[in-house]
Design a protein around this motif. Sequence first.
Motif, PDB file in Angstrom:
ATOM      1  N   TRP A 295      34.995  49.595  26.226  1.00  0.00           N
ATOM      2  CA  TRP A 295      35.535  49.550  27.582  1.00  0.00           C
ATOM      3  C   TRP A 295      35.735  50.945  28.177  1.00  0.00           C
ATOM      4  O   TRP A 295      35.208  51.244  29.259  1.00  0.00           O
ATOM      5  CB  TRP A 295      36.838  48.765  27.563  1.00  0.00           C
ATOM      6  N   PRO A 296      36.461  51.872  27.513  1.00  0.00           N
ATOM      7  CA  PRO A 296      36.689  53.192  28.140  1.00  0.00           C
ATOM      8  C   PRO A 296      35.394  53.951  28.399  1.00  0.00           C
ATOM      9  O   PRO A 296      35.235  54.596  29.443  1.00  0.00           O
ATOM     10  CB  PRO A 296      37.566  53.920  27.111  1.00  0.00           C
ATOM     11  N   ALA A 297      34.464  53.878  27.456  1.00  0.00           N
ATOM     12  CA  ALA A 297      33.222  54.630  27.615  1.00  0.00           C
ATOM     13  C   ALA A 297      32.382  54.090  28.768  1.00  0.00           C
ATOM     14  O   ALA A 297      31.805  54.860  29.549  1.00  0.00           O
ATOM     15  CB  ALA A 297      32.420  54.596  26.318  1.00  0.00           C
ATOM     16  N   LEU A 298      32.307  52.767  28.894  1.00  0.00           N
ATOM     17  CA  LEU A 298      31.498  52.185  29.968  1.00  0.00           C
ATOM     18  C   LEU A 298      32.119  52.424  31.336  1.00  0.00           C
ATOM     19  O   LEU A 298      31.422  52.369  32.350  1.00  0.00           O
ATOM     20  CB  LEU A 298      31.272  50.699  29.705  1.00  0.00           C
ATOM     21  N   LEU A 299      33.414  52.701  31.389  1.00  0.00           N
ATOM     22  CA  LEU A 299      34.024  53.116  32.653  1.00  0.00           C
ATOM     23  C   LEU A 299      33.460  54.449  33.132  1.00  0.00           C
ATOM     24  O   LEU A 299      33.464  54.742  34.324  1.00  0.00           O
ATOM     25  CB  LEU A 299      35.541  53.254  32.491  1.00  0.00           C
ATOM     26  N   MET A 300      33.003  55.263  32.177  1.00  0.00           N
ATOM     27  CA  MET A 300      32.479  56.588  32.504  1.00  0.00           C
ATOM     28  C   MET A 300      30.979  56.573  32.784  1.00  0.00           C
ATOM     29  O   MET A 300      30.389  57.616  33.083  1.00  0.00           O
ATOM     30  CB  MET A 300      32.753  57.554  31.350  1.00  0.00           C
ATOM     31  N   ALA A 301      30.338  55.420  32.650  1.00  0.00           N
ATOM     32  CA  ALA A 301      28.893  55.329  32.856  1.00  0.00           C
ATOM     33  C   ALA A 301      28.551  55.429  34.342  1.00  0.00           C
ATOM     34  O   ALA A 301      29.431  55.428  35.209  1.00  0.00           O
ATOM     35  CB  ALA A 301      28.362  54.024  32.271  1.00  0.00           C
ATOM     36  N   ASP A 302      27.251  55.487  34.637  1.00  0.00           N
ATOM     37  CA  ASP A 302      26.822  55.691  36.029  1.00  0.00           C
ATOM     38  C   ASP A 302      26.427  54.396  36.731  1.00  0.00           C
ATOM     39  O   ASP A 302      25.841  54.418  37.811  1.00  0.00           O
ATOM     40  CB  ASP A 302      25.662  56.682  36.083  1.00  0.00           C
TER      41      ASP A 302
ATOM     42  N   PRO B 189      31.745  51.096  37.002  1.00  0.00           N
ATOM     43  CA  PRO B 189      32.027  52.501  36.696  1.00  0.00           C
ATOM     44  C   PRO B 189      33.209  53.024  37.508  1.00  0.00           C
ATOM     45  O   PRO B 189      33.322  52.763  38.707  1.00  0.00           O
ATOM     46  CB  PRO B 189      30.725  53.216  37.069  1.00  0.00           C
ATOM     47  N   ALA B 190      34.084  53.765  36.839  1.00  0.00           N
ATOM     48  CA  ALA B 190      35.177  54.460  37.507  1.00  0.00           C
ATOM     49  C   ALA B 190      34.917  55.954  37.536  1.00  0.00           C
ATOM     50  O   ALA B 190      35.340  56.653  38.453  1.00  0.00           O
ATOM     51  CB  ALA B 190      36.501  54.182  36.805  1.00  0.00           C
ATOM     52  N   GLN B 191      34.214  56.444  36.489  1.00  0.00           N
ATOM     53  CA  GLN B 191      33.845  57.858  36.371  1.00  0.00           C
ATOM     54  C   GLN B 191      35.053  58.755  36.596  1.00  0.00           C
ATOM     55  O   GLN B 191      35.991  58.729  35.815  1.00  0.00           O
ATOM     56  CB  GLN B 191      32.675  58.167  37.296  1.00  0.00           C
ATOM     57  N   ASP B 192      35.097  59.528  37.671  1.00  0.00           N
ATOM     58  CA  ASP B 192      36.201  60.468  37.885  1.00  0.00           C
ATOM     59  C   ASP B 192      37.201  59.969  38.915  1.00  0.00           C
ATOM     60  O   ASP B 192      37.923  60.754  39.519  1.00  0.00           O
ATOM     61  CB  ASP B 192      35.655  61.836  38.296  1.00  0.00           C
ATOM     62  N   ARG B 193      37.279  58.636  39.095  1.00  0.00           N
ATOM     63  CA  ARG B 193      38.145  58.095  40.142  1.00  0.00           C
ATOM     64  C   ARG B 193      39.444  57.504  39.605  1.00  0.00           C
ATOM     65  O   ARG B 193      40.188  56.853  40.338  1.00  0.00           O
ATOM     66  CB  ARG B 193      37.390  57.039  40.951  1.00  0.00           C
ATOM     67  N   LEU B 194      39.747  57.686  38.337  1.00  0.00           N
ATOM     68  CA  LEU B 194      40.985  57.153  37.790  1.00  0.00           C
ATOM     69  C   LEU B 194      42.190  57.902  38.360  1.00  0.00           C
ATOM     70  O   LEU B 194      42.176  59.120  38.485  1.00  0.00           O
ATOM     71  CB  LEU B 194      40.979  57.273  36.263  1.00  0.00           C
ATOM     72  N   GLU B 195      43.241  57.159  38.691  1.00  0.00           N
ATOM     73  CA  GLU B 195      44.456  57.744  39.276  1.00  0.00           C
ATOM     74  C   GLU B 195      45.657  57.318  38.438  1.00  0.00           C
ATOM     75  O   GLU B 195      46.058  56.153  38.463  1.00  0.00           O
ATOM     76  CB  GLU B 195      44.642  57.267  40.719  1.00  0.00           C
ATOM     77  N   PRO B 196      46.260  58.237  37.684  1.00  0.00           N
ATOM     78  CA  PRO B 196      47.418  57.871  36.864  1.00  0.00           C
ATOM     79  C   PRO B 196      48.625  57.508  37.719  1.00  0.00           C
ATOM     80  O   PRO B 196      48.761  57.970  38.859  1.00  0.00           O
ATOM     81  CB  PRO B 196      47.685  59.143  36.048  1.00  0.00           C
ATOM     82  N   PHE B 197      49.500  56.677  37.181  1.00  0.00           N
ATOM     83  CA  PHE B 197      50.718  56.299  37.888  1.00  0.00           C
ATOM     84  C   PHE B 197      51.819  56.024  36.880  1.00  0.00           C
ATOM     85  O   PHE B 197      51.551  55.731  35.703  1.00  0.00           O
ATOM     86  CB  PHE B 197      50.491  55.085  38.791  1.00  0.00           C
ATOM     87  N   ASP B 198      53.049  56.139  37.331  1.00  0.00           N
ATOM     88  CA  ASP B 198      54.205  55.852  36.486  1.00  0.00           C
ATOM     89  C   ASP B 198      54.442  54.348  36.416  1.00  0.00           C
ATOM     90  O   ASP B 198      54.228  53.622  37.392  1.00  0.00           O
ATOM     91  CB  ASP B 198      55.456  56.536  37.031  1.00  0.00           C
ATOM     92  N   LEU B 199      54.914  53.909  35.266  1.00  0.00           N
ATOM     93  CA  LEU B 199      55.221  52.493  35.074  1.00  0.00           C
ATOM     94  C   LEU B 199      56.520  52.432  34.269  1.00  0.00           C
ATOM     95  O   LEU B 199      56.515  52.384  33.047  1.00  0.00           O
ATOM     96  CB  LEU B 199      54.077  51.804  34.327  1.00  0.00           C
TER      97      LEU B 199
END
Length: 345
Positions: free
Chosen positions: A103-110, A170-180
Amino acid sequence: MIEIDGSVGEGGGQILRTSLALSMCTGQPFALRRIRAGRAKPGLMRQHLTCVNAATEVSGAEVHGAALNSQSLHFTPGAVRAGDYAFNVGTAGSCTLVLQTLWPALLMADGPSRLKLGGGTHNPMAPPFHFLERSYAPLLRKLGAEVELRLRRLGFYPAGGGEIEATILPAQDRLEPFDLTDRGADGEGYAECFAPALARSIARRELQQVGASLGWNADQLRQTPARQNEGPGNAMLVTLPYEHLTEVFTAFGEKGVSAEQVAQEVVRQVREHRASAAALGPHLADQWALPLALAVHQRGGAATFTCTALTPHATTNFDVIERFLPVRFTKTSRADGFTVMVSAR
């Protein structure tokens, strides 16, 4: 080459899966030794080997030591390739753990990827499908990682035979961290019993026991119809929806354990969770660490979450993540659990 001792901390298969996932995400090779050395059956079991083989195919990796019972592995990834993939554990071993690895790796795919995975879908010591669907995937979407999950067929130990499908965008470089740090307002919880190829009275007794223990009405107690050729198996699930997240707790039936005992086990988990105001339960805290660390790595800064407990599984996972990513996990005790901050370094 990152050198990792697979016997430290929790000492199980999570060290392997996290190493594979982050090796593919970062391009860093690793050497893992003493794999599951403290287990009754050390080395790579079939579900672990399926994870290795799947990661190898997805990333075109060069691998040494990918064999049943192997206690050492060298993994050098290539570029992660989006596409359509199918992997089958071949036993009742968990196919959700294979998904967790890729899952994490395929989020970085194109491009988008579609996975068809076979094996166990509801296993002790692994995230059940419904936990991934209701608890984990919604948090990933809030990070900016879109995914669709489908359960095609239930699979239990010892028969296996389950099937799930996942579409990962793909999310690539679009991940946005947030507090939970808090759950938000309570929703109405509900219980479900999966008991394919077993007597109907088992599901009825489990649901009645949960309802009596938690004070729930009939609308909150759901017996899921069995589909043809599923089972035998038994999973008792309680889903607790909140404003900011959803938790899923599971207890599994087995020979020699009464329906009432299965119900009381899931009730125990629910009561422990309700005794704390922390946001995440122990399993969700473990699962959440890796994608949140990836987002912090991309954006910098820090993100915080609270959890009811930190298991050895979770703290070992933190240590492995820190080996691959320039992030730091800082843990602080609180009256009803822990506060964890993930910060860039």
